[in-house]
Design an enzyme around this catalytic site. Structure first.
Site, PDB file in Angstrom:
ATOM      1  N   ARG A 288       0.824  -1.238  -0.090  1.00  0.00           N
ATOM      2  CA  ARG A 288      -0.054  -0.041   0.002  1.00  0.00           C
ATOM      3  C   ARG A 288       0.949   1.284   0.010  1.00  0.00           C
ATOM      4  O   ARG A 288       0.575   2.175  -0.895  1.00  0.00           O
ATOM      5  CB  ARG A 288      -0.857   0.071   1.017  1.00  0.00           C
TER       6      ARG A 288
ATOM      7  N   ARG B 279      11.100   3.944   3.653  1.00  0.00           N
ATOM      8  CA  ARG B 279      10.707   2.848   4.833  1.00  0.00           C
ATOM      9  C   ARG B 279      11.988   2.358   5.186  1.00  0.00           C
ATOM     10  O   ARG B 279      12.776   1.784   4.421  1.00  0.00           O
ATOM     11  CB  ARG B 279       9.483   2.011   4.164  1.00  0.00           C
TER      12      ARG B 279
HETATM   13  N1   CP Z   1      -0.571  -0.122   5.727  1.00  0.00           N
HETATM   14  C1   CP Z   1       0.782  -0.444   5.531  1.00  0.00           C
HETATM   15  O1   CP Z   1       1.654   0.260   5.717  1.00  0.00           O
HETATM   16  O2   CP Z   1       0.792  -1.317   4.306  1.00  0.00           O
HETATM   17  P1   CP Z   1       2.104  -1.852   3.518  1.00  0.00           P
HETATM   18  O3   CP Z   1       3.000  -2.389   4.419  1.00  0.00           O
HETATM   19  O4   CP Z   1       1.632  -2.491   2.388  1.00  0.00           O
HETATM   20  O5   CP Z   1       2.799  -0.401   2.858  1.00  0.00           O
END
Ligand code: CP
Length: 326
Positions: free
Chosen positions: A54, A105
Protein backbone atom coordinates in the site's frame (compact mmCIF):
# COMPACT_ATOMS: atom_id res chain seq x y z
CA UNK A 1 0.43 24.54 3.98
CA UNK A 2 4.14 24.01 3.45
CA UNK A 3 5.69 20.93 5.01
CA UNK A 4 9.33 20.05 5.11
CA UNK A 5 10.06 16.64 6.59
CA UNK A 6 7.19 14.34 7.62
CA UNK A 7 8.78 12.22 10.32
CA UNK A 8 6.48 12.02 13.34
CA UNK A 9 2.71 12.23 13.72
CA UNK A 10 2.89 14.53 16.73
CA UNK A 11 4.48 17.24 14.55
CA UNK A 12 1.02 17.97 13.09
CA UNK A 13 -1.43 20.28 14.83
CA UNK A 14 -5.19 20.46 14.32
CA UNK A 15 -5.00 23.37 11.88
CA UNK A 16 -2.51 21.49 9.72
CA UNK A 17 -4.67 18.37 9.84
CA UNK A 18 -7.77 20.29 8.76
CA UNK A 19 -5.87 21.86 5.89
CA UNK A 20 -4.46 18.50 4.85
CA UNK A 21 -7.89 16.85 4.90
CA UNK A 22 -9.42 19.69 2.84
CA UNK A 23 -6.62 19.22 0.35
CA UNK A 24 -7.13 15.44 0.29
CA UNK A 25 -10.80 15.98 -0.42
CA UNK A 26 -9.86 18.19 -3.37
CA UNK A 27 -7.40 15.51 -4.52
CA UNK A 28 -10.29 13.06 -4.78
CA UNK A 29 -11.72 15.34 -7.47
CA UNK A 30 -8.32 15.59 -9.16
CA UNK A 31 -8.16 11.79 -9.42
CA UNK A 32 -11.75 11.61 -10.66
CA UNK A 33 -10.79 14.14 -13.35
CA UNK A 34 -7.85 12.02 -14.48
CA UNK A 35 -5.04 13.80 -12.63
CA UNK A 36 -3.20 17.05 -13.25
CA UNK A 37 0.29 18.52 -13.63
CA UNK A 38 0.69 20.09 -10.20
CA UNK A 39 4.02 18.31 -9.62
CA UNK A 40 5.24 18.43 -13.20
CA UNK A 41 9.04 18.35 -13.25
CA UNK A 42 9.36 17.05 -9.68
CA UNK A 43 10.97 13.71 -8.87
CA UNK A 44 10.05 11.51 -5.91
CA UNK A 45 12.44 8.78 -4.78
CA UNK A 46 10.82 5.87 -3.02
CA UNK A 47 13.51 4.22 -0.94
CA UNK A 48 12.11 1.14 0.74
CA UNK A 49 14.29 -1.05 2.97
CA UNK A 50 11.22 -3.07 4.05
CA UNK A 51 8.37 -4.67 2.12
CA UNK A 52 5.28 -2.68 1.23
CA UNK A 53 2.23 -2.91 -0.98
CA UNK A 54 0.00 0.00 0.00
CA UNK A 55 2.45 2.66 1.11
CA UNK A 56 4.88 2.43 -1.78
CA UNK A 57 2.32 2.00 -4.53
CA UNK A 58 0.00 4.68 -3.17
CA UNK A 59 2.85 7.19 -2.87
CA UNK A 60 3.98 6.37 -6.39
CA UNK A 61 0.41 6.61 -7.67
CA UNK A 62 0.00 9.93 -5.86
CA UNK A 63 3.10 11.34 -7.53
CA UNK A 64 2.08 10.11 -10.97
CA UNK A 65 -1.51 11.42 -10.58
CA UNK A 66 0.00 14.87 -9.97
CA UNK A 67 2.21 14.71 -13.05
CA UNK A 68 5.48 14.06 -11.21
CA UNK A 69 8.04 11.33 -11.79
CA UNK A 70 9.22 8.46 -9.61
CA UNK A 71 12.53 6.71 -9.07
CA UNK A 72 12.26 3.68 -6.89
CA UNK A 73 13.88 0.77 -5.15
CA UNK A 74 11.54 -1.62 -3.41
CA UNK A 75 14.31 -3.62 -1.73
CA UNK A 76 16.98 -1.12 -0.79
CA UNK A 77 18.68 -3.57 1.56
CA UNK A 78 19.58 -5.70 -1.44
CA UNK A 79 19.42 -3.34 -4.41
CA UNK A 80 21.10 -0.19 -3.10
CA UNK A 81 24.71 0.33 -2.08
CA UNK A 82 23.76 -0.33 1.53
CA UNK A 83 24.60 -3.94 0.62
CA UNK A 84 28.20 -2.72 0.08
CA UNK A 85 28.26 -1.03 3.47
CA UNK A 86 27.03 2.48 2.60
CA UNK A 87 25.49 4.32 5.54
CA UNK A 88 21.93 5.60 5.48
CA UNK A 89 23.27 9.14 5.84
CA UNK A 90 25.49 8.81 2.77
CA UNK A 91 22.66 7.28 0.74
CA UNK A 92 20.42 10.22 1.65
CA UNK A 93 23.12 12.78 0.80
CA UNK A 94 23.55 11.18 -2.62
CA UNK A 95 19.80 10.94 -3.25
CA UNK A 96 19.54 14.67 -2.52
CA UNK A 97 21.27 15.24 -5.83
CA UNK A 98 18.80 13.10 -7.75
CA UNK A 99 15.32 13.95 -6.48
CA UNK A 100 13.06 16.56 -4.86
CA UNK A 101 11.49 14.42 -2.14
CA UNK A 102 12.40 11.09 -0.57
CA UNK A 103 9.76 8.68 0.71
CA UNK A 104 11.57 6.21 2.91
CA UNK A 105 10.65 3.03 4.75
CA UNK A 106 13.32 1.58 7.01
CA UNK A 107 13.61 -1.32 9.43
CA UNK A 108 15.08 0.75 12.28
CA UNK A 109 13.10 2.98 14.59
CA UNK A 110 14.53 6.49 14.33
CA UNK A 111 15.89 6.03 10.80
CA UNK A 112 13.63 8.77 9.38
CA UNK A 113 14.98 11.23 11.96
CA UNK A 114 18.54 10.32 10.97
CA UNK A 115 17.71 10.78 7.29
CA UNK A 116 16.00 14.13 7.91
CA UNK A 117 19.02 15.34 9.86
CA UNK A 118 21.23 15.20 6.75
CA UNK A 119 18.66 15.84 4.02
CA UNK A 120 18.06 19.08 2.17
CA UNK A 121 15.04 17.65 0.36
CA UNK A 122 11.94 16.59 2.34
CA UNK A 123 12.04 13.14 3.95
CA UNK A 124 8.68 11.43 4.31
CA UNK A 125 8.67 8.63 6.86
CA UNK A 126 6.85 5.69 5.29
CA UNK A 127 7.41 3.57 8.38
CA UNK A 128 10.53 3.16 10.52
CA UNK A 129 10.75 -0.22 12.24
CA UNK A 130 8.54 -0.27 15.31
CA UNK A 131 8.70 3.53 15.53
CA UNK A 132 6.09 5.42 13.55
CA UNK A 133 4.09 5.43 10.33
CA UNK A 134 2.74 8.99 10.30
CA UNK A 135 1.28 9.02 6.79
CA UNK A 136 -0.76 5.91 7.63
CA UNK A 137 -2.12 7.65 10.73
CA UNK A 138 -3.04 10.68 8.63
CA UNK A 139 -5.02 8.56 6.20
CA UNK A 140 -6.57 6.72 9.15
CA UNK A 141 -7.87 9.98 10.61
CA UNK A 142 -9.06 11.13 7.21
CA UNK A 143 -10.95 7.85 6.90
CA UNK A 144 -12.61 8.31 10.31
CA UNK A 145 -13.59 11.86 9.36
CA UNK A 146 -15.13 10.62 6.10
CA UNK A 147 -16.85 7.60 7.57
CA UNK A 148 -18.16 9.05 10.83
CA UNK A 149 -18.23 12.77 10.05
CA UNK A 150 -16.21 13.81 13.11
CA UNK A 151 -12.89 13.45 14.88
CA UNK A 152 -13.92 14.67 18.33
CA UNK A 153 -15.95 12.56 20.72
CA UNK A 154 -14.80 9.11 19.62
CA UNK A 155 -14.41 5.81 21.38
CA UNK A 156 -11.88 3.65 19.61
CA UNK A 157 -10.62 0.16 20.34
CA UNK A 158 -7.06 -0.40 19.12
CA UNK A 159 -6.51 -4.13 18.87
CA UNK A 160 -3.69 -6.58 18.23
CA UNK A 161 0.03 -5.93 18.11
CA UNK A 162 0.18 -2.64 19.97
CA UNK A 163 3.83 -3.02 20.96
CA UNK A 164 5.18 -3.34 17.43
CA UNK A 165 2.39 -1.64 15.49
CA UNK A 166 3.84 1.63 14.25
CA UNK A 167 0.53 2.58 12.63
CA UNK A 168 -1.38 2.42 15.87
CA UNK A 169 1.37 4.26 17.74
CA UNK A 170 1.20 7.15 15.25
CA UNK A 171 -2.60 7.09 15.39
CA UNK A 172 -2.55 7.53 19.18
CA UNK A 173 -0.34 10.61 18.78
CA UNK A 174 -2.86 12.12 16.36
CA UNK A 175 -5.98 11.16 18.33
CA UNK A 176 -4.54 13.06 21.29
CA UNK A 177 -5.09 16.29 19.29
CA UNK A 178 -8.88 15.87 19.50
CA UNK A 179 -11.51 16.32 22.23
CA UNK A 180 -13.37 13.63 24.16
CA UNK A 181 -11.33 10.72 22.81
CA UNK A 182 -11.50 7.43 24.69
CA UNK A 183 -9.14 4.59 23.79
CA UNK A 184 -9.52 0.92 24.64
CA UNK A 185 -6.26 -1.00 24.21
CA UNK A 186 -6.92 -4.66 23.52
CA UNK A 187 -3.74 -6.68 23.10
CA UNK A 188 -2.23 -9.99 24.11
CA UNK A 189 0.09 -9.38 27.04
CA UNK A 190 3.28 -10.04 25.05
CA UNK A 191 2.42 -7.20 22.65
CA UNK A 192 0.78 -4.72 25.02
CA UNK A 193 1.05 -1.00 24.27
CA UNK A 194 4.41 0.42 25.31
CA UNK A 195 4.73 2.97 28.10
CA UNK A 196 5.83 5.88 25.88
CA UNK A 197 2.40 6.04 24.21
CA UNK A 198 0.51 5.54 27.46
CA UNK A 199 2.51 8.35 29.08
CA UNK A 200 1.85 10.60 26.07
CA UNK A 201 -1.90 9.96 26.30
CA UNK A 202 -1.87 10.65 30.03
CA UNK A 203 0.03 13.93 29.50
CA UNK A 204 -2.58 14.95 26.93
CA UNK A 205 -5.57 13.98 29.10
CA UNK A 206 -6.73 11.16 26.83
CA UNK A 207 -8.35 8.43 28.91
CA UNK A 208 -7.38 4.90 27.96
CA UNK A 209 -8.09 1.48 29.40
CA UNK A 210 -6.30 -1.78 28.82
CA UNK A 211 -8.90 -4.49 28.16
CA UNK A 212 -8.80 -8.21 27.63
CA UNK A 213 -12.31 -8.87 26.30
CA UNK A 214 -12.91 -7.29 22.89
CA UNK A 215 -16.50 -8.56 22.64
CA UNK A 216 -17.35 -6.94 25.97
CA UNK A 217 -16.49 -3.45 24.75
CA UNK A 218 -17.47 -3.83 21.07
CA UNK A 219 -20.94 -2.38 21.58
CA UNK A 220 -19.64 0.92 22.89
CA UNK A 221 -16.98 1.76 20.29
CA UNK A 222 -17.17 3.90 17.17
CA UNK A 223 -14.09 2.29 15.65
CA UNK A 224 -12.46 -1.10 15.97
CA UNK A 225 -8.90 -0.56 14.71
CA UNK A 226 -7.54 -4.07 14.23
CA UNK A 227 -3.85 -4.76 13.56
CA UNK A 228 -1.80 -7.76 12.50
CA UNK A 229 0.47 -9.59 14.93
CA UNK A 230 3.78 -8.78 13.25
CA UNK A 231 5.64 -12.06 13.02
CA UNK A 232 8.69 -10.35 11.53
CA UNK A 233 9.25 -8.35 14.75
CA UNK A 234 9.52 -11.40 17.01
CA UNK A 235 12.90 -12.70 15.82
CA UNK A 236 13.57 -16.01 17.58
CA UNK A 237 10.70 -15.50 20.08
CA UNK A 238 8.42 -17.96 18.30
CA UNK A 239 6.62 -18.81 21.55
CA UNK A 240 5.64 -15.18 22.06
CA UNK A 241 4.32 -14.99 18.51
CA UNK A 242 2.28 -18.15 19.03
CA UNK A 243 0.89 -16.70 22.27
CA UNK A 244 -0.19 -13.49 20.55
CA UNK A 245 -1.54 -14.83 17.30
CA UNK A 246 -5.24 -15.54 16.90
CA UNK A 247 -6.25 -14.14 20.30
CA UNK A 248 -8.37 -11.29 18.93
CA UNK A 249 -10.29 -11.89 15.71
CA UNK A 250 -12.83 -9.60 14.10
CA UNK A 251 -15.52 -11.87 12.69
CA UNK A 252 -19.27 -11.82 12.11
CA UNK A 253 -19.92 -12.61 15.76
CA UNK A 254 -18.09 -9.46 16.76
CA UNK A 255 -19.92 -7.46 14.09
CA UNK A 256 -23.22 -8.62 15.56
CA UNK A 257 -22.29 -6.88 18.81
CA UNK A 258 -21.02 -3.68 17.21
CA UNK A 259 -23.29 -0.71 16.60
CA UNK A 260 -24.66 -0.26 13.06
CA UNK A 261 -22.84 3.07 12.71
CA UNK A 262 -19.46 1.80 13.93
CA UNK A 263 -16.63 0.88 11.57
CA UNK A 264 -13.83 -1.67 11.35
CA UNK A 265 -10.45 -0.38 10.25
CA UNK A 266 -7.12 -2.11 9.62
CA UNK A 267 -3.92 -0.66 8.12
CA UNK A 268 -3.46 -3.98 6.27
CA UNK A 269 -2.02 -6.39 5.33
CA UNK A 270 -4.17 -8.81 7.31
CA UNK A 271 -3.43 -12.44 7.92
CA UNK A 272 -6.35 -13.98 9.80
CA UNK A 273 -7.28 -11.30 12.33
CA UNK A 274 -10.30 -10.19 10.27
CA UNK A 275 -12.22 -13.03 8.68
CA UNK A 276 -12.96 -12.50 5.01
CA UNK A 277 -16.72 -12.78 5.52
CA UNK A 278 -16.54 -9.41 7.30
CA UNK A 279 -15.51 -7.74 4.03
CA UNK A 280 -19.05 -7.54 2.66
CA UNK A 281 -20.38 -5.72 5.71
CA UNK A 282 -20.70 -1.96 5.05
CA UNK A 283 -18.93 -1.32 8.34
CA UNK A 284 -15.75 -2.90 6.96
CA UNK A 285 -13.89 0.30 6.08
CA UNK A 286 -10.38 -1.07 5.52
CA UNK A 287 -10.38 -1.18 1.72
CA UNK A 288 -11.80 2.35 1.55
CA UNK A 289 -9.13 3.30 4.10
CA UNK A 290 -6.36 2.00 1.81
CA UNK A 291 -7.80 3.98 -1.11
CA UNK A 292 -7.76 7.15 0.98
CA UNK A 293 -4.00 6.74 1.20
CA UNK A 294 -3.66 7.98 -2.35
CA UNK A 295 -5.49 11.26 -1.63
CA UNK A 296 -3.66 11.96 1.61
CA UNK A 297 -0.31 11.20 0.00
CA UNK A 298 -1.09 13.46 -2.97
CA UNK A 299 -1.73 16.25 -0.46
CA UNK A 300 1.43 15.49 1.50
CA UNK A 301 3.60 15.48 -1.62
CA UNK A 302 2.10 18.76 -2.80
CA UNK A 303 2.69 20.31 0.64
CA UNK A 304 6.28 19.03 0.82
CA UNK A 305 7.02 20.37 -2.65
CA UNK A 306 5.37 23.74 -2.02
CA UNK A 307 2.62 23.31 -4.56
CA UNK A 308 -0.95 24.32 -3.85
CA UNK A 309 -4.04 23.25 -5.79
CA UNK A 310 -5.47 26.75 -5.43
CA UNK A 311 -2.28 28.32 -6.78
CA UNK A 312 -0.92 25.89 -9.34
CA UNK A 313 2.42 26.61 -11.00
CA UNK A 314 2.27 28.42 -14.33
CA UNK A 315 1.88 25.83 -17.03
CA UNK A 316 4.23 26.11 -19.96
CA UNK A 317 2.09 24.58 -22.68
CA UNK A 318 -1.49 24.79 -23.79
CA UNK A 319 -3.56 21.65 -23.62
CA UNK A 320 -2.12 20.44 -20.35
CA UNK A 321 -4.14 18.02 -18.28
CA UNK A 322 -4.49 20.48 -15.38
CA UNK A 323 -8.02 20.12 -14.09
CA UNK A 324 -9.82 23.42 -13.61
CA UNK A 325 -11.64 23.06 -10.29
CA UNK A 326 -13.23 26.53 -10.33
N1 CP B 1 -0.43 -0.13 5.79
C1 CP B 1 0.79 -0.38 5.28
O1 CP B 1 1.79 0.26 5.67
O2 CP B 1 0.83 -1.32 4.31
P1 CP B 1 2.11 -1.75 3.49
O3 CP B 1 3.08 -2.39 4.47
O4 CP B 1 1.65 -2.68 2.43
O5 CP B 1 2.73 -0.50 2.93
Amino acid sequence: MRLHHVVAAQDFNRGMLEELFDSAHAMEHVVADGGNKLLDGQIMASLFYEESTRTRFSFETAMLRLGGSVISTENARQFSSVSKGETLEDTIRIMNGYCDVIVMRHYESGAAHRAAHVSRVPIVNAGDGTGQHPTQALLDLYTIQKELGRLDNLTIAVVGDLANGRTVRSLCYLLAKYRAIRIHMVAPEVVAMRDDIKEYLTRHDVPYREETDLAAIAAEVDVVYQTRIQKERFGDRAEDYDAARGVYIVDRDLLSVMRPDAIVMHPLPRVDEITTDVDVDPRAAYFRQAQNGVYIRMSLLAACLGRDLERPPALSSAGSSWSDRS
